[in-house]
Structure formats: C-alpha cells, structure tokens
Design a protein around this motif. Structure first.
Motif, PDB file in Angstrom:
ATOM      1  N   PRO A 140       0.688  -1.144  -0.054  1.00  0.00           N
ATOM      2  CA  PRO A 140       0.055  -0.110  -0.021  1.00  0.00           C
ATOM      3  C   PRO A 140       0.940   1.269  -0.029  1.00  0.00           C
ATOM      4  N   THR A 141       0.394   2.279  -0.519  1.00  0.00           N
ATOM      5  CA  THR A 141       1.087   3.721  -0.694  1.00  0.00           C
ATOM      6  C   THR A 141       0.482   4.694  -0.018  1.00  0.00           C
ATOM      7  N   SER A 142      -0.498   4.289   0.926  1.00  0.00           N
ATOM      8  CA  SER A 142      -1.145   5.356   1.702  1.00  0.00           C
ATOM      9  C   SER A 142      -2.150   4.724   2.868  1.00  0.00           C
ATOM     10  N   PHE A 143      -2.410   5.360   3.876  1.00  0.00           N
ATOM     11  CA  PHE A 143      -3.302   4.810   4.832  1.00  0.00           C
ATOM     12  C   PHE A 143      -4.723   4.348   4.122  1.00  0.00           C
ATOM     13  N   GLU A 144      -5.205   4.920   3.130  1.00  0.00           N
ATOM     14  CA  GLU A 144      -6.269   4.672   2.761  1.00  0.00           C
ATOM     15  C   GLU A 144      -6.425   3.066   1.657  1.00  0.00           C
ATOM     16  N   GLU A 145      -5.201   3.085   1.133  1.00  0.00           N
ATOM     17  CA  GLU A 145      -4.798   1.716   0.455  1.00  0.00           C
ATOM     18  C   GLU A 145      -4.672   0.907   1.532  1.00  0.00           C
ATOM     19  N   LEU A 146      -4.307   1.029   2.267  1.00  0.00           N
ATOM     20  CA  LEU A 146      -3.810  -0.126   3.271  1.00  0.00           C
ATOM     21  C   LEU A 146      -4.999  -0.365   4.016  1.00  0.00           C
ATOM     22  N   ILE A 147      -5.998   0.459   4.437  1.00  0.00           N
ATOM     23  CA  ILE A 147      -7.224   0.215   4.838  1.00  0.00           C
ATOM     24  C   ILE A 147      -8.267  -0.584   3.994  1.00  0.00           C
ATOM     25  N   ASN A 148      -7.956  -0.384   2.552  1.00  0.00           N
ATOM     26  CA  ASN A 148      -8.842  -1.249   1.454  1.00  0.00           C
ATOM     27  C   ASN A 148      -8.176  -2.299   0.864  1.00  0.00           C
ATOM     28  N   LYS A 180     -11.411  12.523  12.160  1.00  0.00           N
ATOM     29  CA  LYS A 180     -12.007  11.294  11.512  1.00  0.00           C
ATOM     30  C   LYS A 180     -11.017  10.393  11.874  1.00  0.00           C
ATOM     31  N   ALA A 181     -10.019  10.392  12.820  1.00  0.00           N
ATOM     32  CA  ALA A 181      -9.129   9.183  13.173  1.00  0.00           C
ATOM     33  C   ALA A 181      -9.620   8.144  13.837  1.00  0.00           C
ATOM     34  N   ALA A 182     -10.756   8.288  14.752  1.00  0.00           N
ATOM     35  CA  ALA A 182     -11.349   7.300  15.195  1.00  0.00           C
ATOM     36  C   ALA A 182     -12.100   6.485  14.441  1.00  0.00           C
ATOM     37  N   GLU A 183     -12.554   6.902  13.301  1.00  0.00           N
ATOM     38  CA  GLU A 183     -13.517   6.271  12.261  1.00  0.00           C
ATOM     39  C   GLU A 183     -12.555   5.650  11.407  1.00  0.00           C
ATOM     40  N   LYS A 184     -11.244   6.046  11.105  1.00  0.00           N
ATOM     41  CA  LYS A 184     -10.228   5.325  10.389  1.00  0.00           C
ATOM     42  C   LYS A 184      -9.668   4.264  11.002  1.00  0.00           C
ATOM     43  N   TRP A 185      -9.424   4.102  12.320  1.00  0.00           N
ATOM     44  CA  TRP A 185      -8.936   3.069  13.211  1.00  0.00           C
ATOM     45  C   TRP A 185      -9.945   2.099  13.266  1.00  0.00           C
ATOM     46  N   GLN A 186     -11.352   2.348  13.261  1.00  0.00           N
ATOM     47  CA  GLN A 186     -12.136   1.195  13.231  1.00  0.00           C
ATOM     48  C   GLN A 186     -12.075   0.524  11.769  1.00  0.00           C
ATOM     49  N   ALA A 187     -11.970   1.083  10.732  1.00  0.00           N
ATOM     50  CA  ALA A 187     -11.900   0.815   9.445  1.00  0.00           C
ATOM     51  C   ALA A 187     -10.526  -0.022   9.296  1.00  0.00           C
ATOM     52  N   LEU A 188      -9.335   0.235   9.891  1.00  0.00           N
ATOM     53  CA  LEU A 188      -8.104  -0.548   9.849  1.00  0.00           C
ATOM     54  C   LEU A 188      -8.228  -1.728  10.718  1.00  0.00           C
ATOM     55  N   GLN A 189      -9.056  -1.926  11.437  1.00  0.00           N
ATOM     56  CA  GLN A 189      -9.151  -3.242  12.326  1.00  0.00           C
ATOM     57  C   GLN A 189      -8.849  -4.354  11.750  1.00  0.00           C
ATOM     58  N   PRO A 190      -9.490  -4.668  10.504  1.00  0.00           N
ATOM     59  CA  PRO A 190      -9.377  -5.886   9.810  1.00  0.00           C
ATOM     60  C   PRO A 190      -7.890  -6.368   9.189  1.00  0.00           C
ATOM     61  N   ARG A 191      -7.156  -5.100   9.046  1.00  0.00           N
ATOM     62  CA  ARG A 191      -5.928  -5.382   8.786  1.00  0.00           C
ATOM     63  C   ARG A 191      -4.921  -5.547   9.767  1.00  0.00           C
ATOM     64  N   ILE A 192      -5.225  -5.563  10.915  1.00  0.00           N
ATOM     65  CA  ILE A 192      -4.311  -5.428  12.130  1.00  0.00           C
ATOM     66  C   ILE A 192      -4.249  -7.132  12.618  1.00  0.00           C
ATOM     67  N   ASN A 324      -7.551   7.011  24.400  1.00  0.00           N
ATOM     68  CA  ASN A 324      -8.740   6.503  24.664  1.00  0.00           C
ATOM     69  C   ASN A 324      -9.496   6.408  23.503  1.00  0.00           C
ATOM     70  N   GLU A 325      -9.433   7.441  22.613  1.00  0.00           N
ATOM     71  CA  GLU A 325     -10.103   7.462  21.277  1.00  0.00           C
ATOM     72  C   GLU A 325      -9.539   6.118  20.723  1.00  0.00           C
ATOM     73  N   TRP A 326      -8.388   5.763  20.630  1.00  0.00           N
ATOM     74  CA  TRP A 326      -7.741   4.627  19.912  1.00  0.00           C
ATOM     75  C   TRP A 326      -8.341   3.353  20.505  1.00  0.00           C
ATOM     76  N   LEU A 327      -8.307   3.150  21.992  1.00  0.00           N
ATOM     77  CA  LEU A 327      -8.916   2.144  22.672  1.00  0.00           C
ATOM     78  C   LEU A 327     -10.374   1.963  22.260  1.00  0.00           C
ATOM     79  N   GLU A 328     -11.429   3.184  22.373  1.00  0.00           N
ATOM     80  CA  GLU A 328     -12.656   2.734  21.931  1.00  0.00           C
ATOM     81  C   GLU A 328     -12.658   2.404  20.563  1.00  0.00           C
ATOM     82  N   ALA A 329     -12.052   2.808  19.660  1.00  0.00           N
ATOM     83  CA  ALA A 329     -12.252   2.642  18.308  1.00  0.00           C
ATOM     84  C   ALA A 329     -11.709   1.031  17.923  1.00  0.00           C
ATOM     85  N   SER A 330     -10.702   0.618  18.675  1.00  0.00           N
ATOM     86  CA  SER A 330     -10.165  -0.423  18.475  1.00  0.00           C
ATOM     87  C   SER A 330     -10.828  -1.664  19.067  1.00  0.00           C
TER      88      SER A 330
END
Length: 333
Positions: A140-148, A180-192, A324-330
């Motif tokens: 991936p060459t961006s966070f969006e590419e990583l998320i998707n 929008k970081a919390a929203e993106k952390w949630q979207a990133l979860q399947p990649r972790i 805390n935002e990261w914890l809740e989103a994760s």
C-alpha cells in the motif's frame, strides 16, 4: 592508631570522588545491547573523560524511562535519561526534574528547527510500515490503500500505551485524519493481525518469522538488513500521506551530583565519533553530517514526501484523549 585514622580520613575524599565520576544513564534495552550503539559510546566517552565510567540502566521502553524517573523523583539514581522522544518531551519537562543541558545544538542537522535548552537530540527517524517483498510484491502507498487492501494483507503494530512506535502510529494517524482518526482506526481493524507491547516482539518474533507481511517500524529499518544481512528483501512502504517524524533525545536530571560530567556526556553524544554508532547501532539517522561514514544503504531508503509532527505541547495536552479514542475504536463492534 592516630596515623591509621589520618590515612583512613585521607582516603575518603578519593573514594567519594571516584563515586561521583560514575554517570548513571537510564535508557532502553536495545540501546545497551551488544549490537546497539551503547557499548561503543560508553567506551568512547570513558576514554575521553579519563577517570569516569558510564553505568547504563536498561529499561523496557522510552515510556518506561519517563515513568521511572517520575516515580523516583529527587531520589532517582539517574544522572541522565537517554531515549525519550519529542512525543514525551513536554511531559518530561513538566516534571520539573530536568536541568538545562548547556549544549550547543545549533549546528545539528535535523529536519526541523531545534529550540529546546533542556533536551539534546541524538538521532531521528520516520515511522513507516516495513514489508516483506517475498510476501507482498506491491505494498500500500497510503493509509487509504492499507485500509482497503485485500484480506491477506495484515499488519503488526504496537500498543501506544507501552511502545514508542505505537504512540508514533497514533500520532501519524491523527496528523493525517484529524477528527476522523477514530473512524479510520475502526476501518483499519481488519488489517491488524495483532498489537504487541513492544517493537522487538513485533519485528523479531513475529514479522521476521513470517507471521504477517507488514510491521510498524521505521523507514531506516531496511538499511540494517541491507548492510548487515546483505539483503534487500525488507523495504519500507512510502506513503503519500507523509511520514511522522521521531527525534530521540537525552536530558540531565537536576538532582545529579555529576552535572558537569553529565553535560560533557550530552555534548559527546552529538560528536561525530559518537554519531558514527547511530546508523547501524540504533538504525536511525545521525544528527550530524557523517559524510562518507554514513552507510551506503541509507541512500536507498525512502524519503518522506511530507514530514508530519505535532509539537511536544500538543502531544502532552491530547495524548490521553487520543489513546482513549484509539482504545474505543479498536474495541468497537
């Protein structure tokens, strides 16, 4: 008996002086390891200062160093703390435990202007995702590419509460996405794949053993593999979002009985002699121009299209909230 007493009294100042010439430095484990820069820096400084010695006390992380001196307060045995970074500077300064370094940092080569009178930079780097080219041909060459990214693309990251790179990723995401970081952390979860306590477990125990094709590390990490392992298998993915900057620093404690020696050590850290141990010992960029002494592999490293960084004060004021935002989103959903 009188003569013996006099001799004994005469030897006391000599012993005290010897004790005062031992500089105790709190740092992190990898700095003091046999492959880290600590041993060479210790040997070089001890040769220069003559009758002094360096006593490294290895702790598990930069956050651990700060927590230790805060708990110990004025009773701390540390003279110097080495391994804090820009994300922890304001918190450390607020403790009131640190003294001015009196080190001239005006000639250091850093990506940003340095203005602190307390903290002395000794290396810097950029957080990045390192990938295995044999497992992932096109990263991936961006966070969006990583998320998707496809389901098989997994990443290993570290906990921002216990790990410096983990906190760096938190700041990296926040600097890119803001509210929008919390929203993106949630979207990133399947990649972790997993979140580890520290970097060593992520990198050595999991990533290099093929558990995932990508791991949170530094843009400089491939330099070590190219120089030491003689392989270009591991590379850093260049993100169009930019990369978050980390500057590592050292500082002197006010309570130190070795303030002069401590300042000599901080100054030595920025010398060319000490800095030659940084590129392959700490696998980071030096803060002075090493010229042809910089490993050739560093010319092959990615160069961030944008340098991202919050001020130390912004991190101090928002760190708990963002964690805390990261914890809740994760843990959501």
């Amino acid at each position: 008996m009188l003569a013996a007493s006099c001799i004994g009294m005469m030897t006391l100042p000599t012993s005290a002086t010897a004790a005062e010439r031992t500089l105790t430095v709190y740092t992190y484990e990898s700095f003091t390891s046999e492959w880290g820069p600590g041993p060479a820096i210790k040997a070089g400084f001890e040769e220069q200062c003559g009758d002094c010695s360096i006593d490294f006390v290895a702790l598990d992380s930069s956050a651990g160093i700060l927590n230790r001196v805060q708990l110990e307060g004025d009773s701390s045995r540390a003279d110097v703390v080495l391994g804090l970074d820009t994300n922890l500077m304001a918190i450390a300064e607020d403790s009131g435990l640190l003294a001015d370094s009196e080190v001239d940092t005006s000639s250091l080569t850093l990506p940003v202007k340095w203005e602190s009178d307390i903290f002395v930079p000794f290396d810097y780097g950029y957080f990045a995702f390192v990938y295995d080219t044999e497992a992932l041909a096109t990263p991936p060459t961006s966070f969006e590419e990583l998320i998707n990214a496809p389901d098989e693309v997994k990443i290993i990251i570290q906990d921002p509460r216990t790990s410096t790179p983990g906190l760096g990723l938190l700041m990296w995401m926040k600097s890119v996405y803001g509210d929008k970081a919390a929203e993106k952390w949630q979207a990133l979860q399947p990649r972790i794949l997993t979140v580890t306590k520290g970097w060593s477990e992520s990198y050595f125990s999991l990533f290099l053993n093929g558990e995932a094709p990508m791991v949170l590390s530094y843009s400089t990490s491939p330099g070590y593999h190219m120089e030491i392992d003689k392989t270009e298998r591991y590379q850093a993915a260049s993100f169009s979002d930019g990369h978050y900057l980390q500057i590592e620093v050292a500082a002197l404690l006010k309570r130190s009985e070795n303030l002069e020696l401590g300042r000599e050590f901080l100054s030595y850290l920025t010398s060319k002699e000490a800095q030659t141990s940084i590129p392959l010992g700490n696998v980071m960029y030096p803060v002075v121009d090493l010229g042809d002494q910089l490993p050739a592999s560093f010319d092959k490293l990615i160069e961030p299209v944008k340098t991202l960084q919050f001020s130390p004060l912004e991190v101090k004021d928002n760190r708990k909230q963002w964690i805390n935002e990261w914890l809740e989103a994760s843990t959501a959903g």
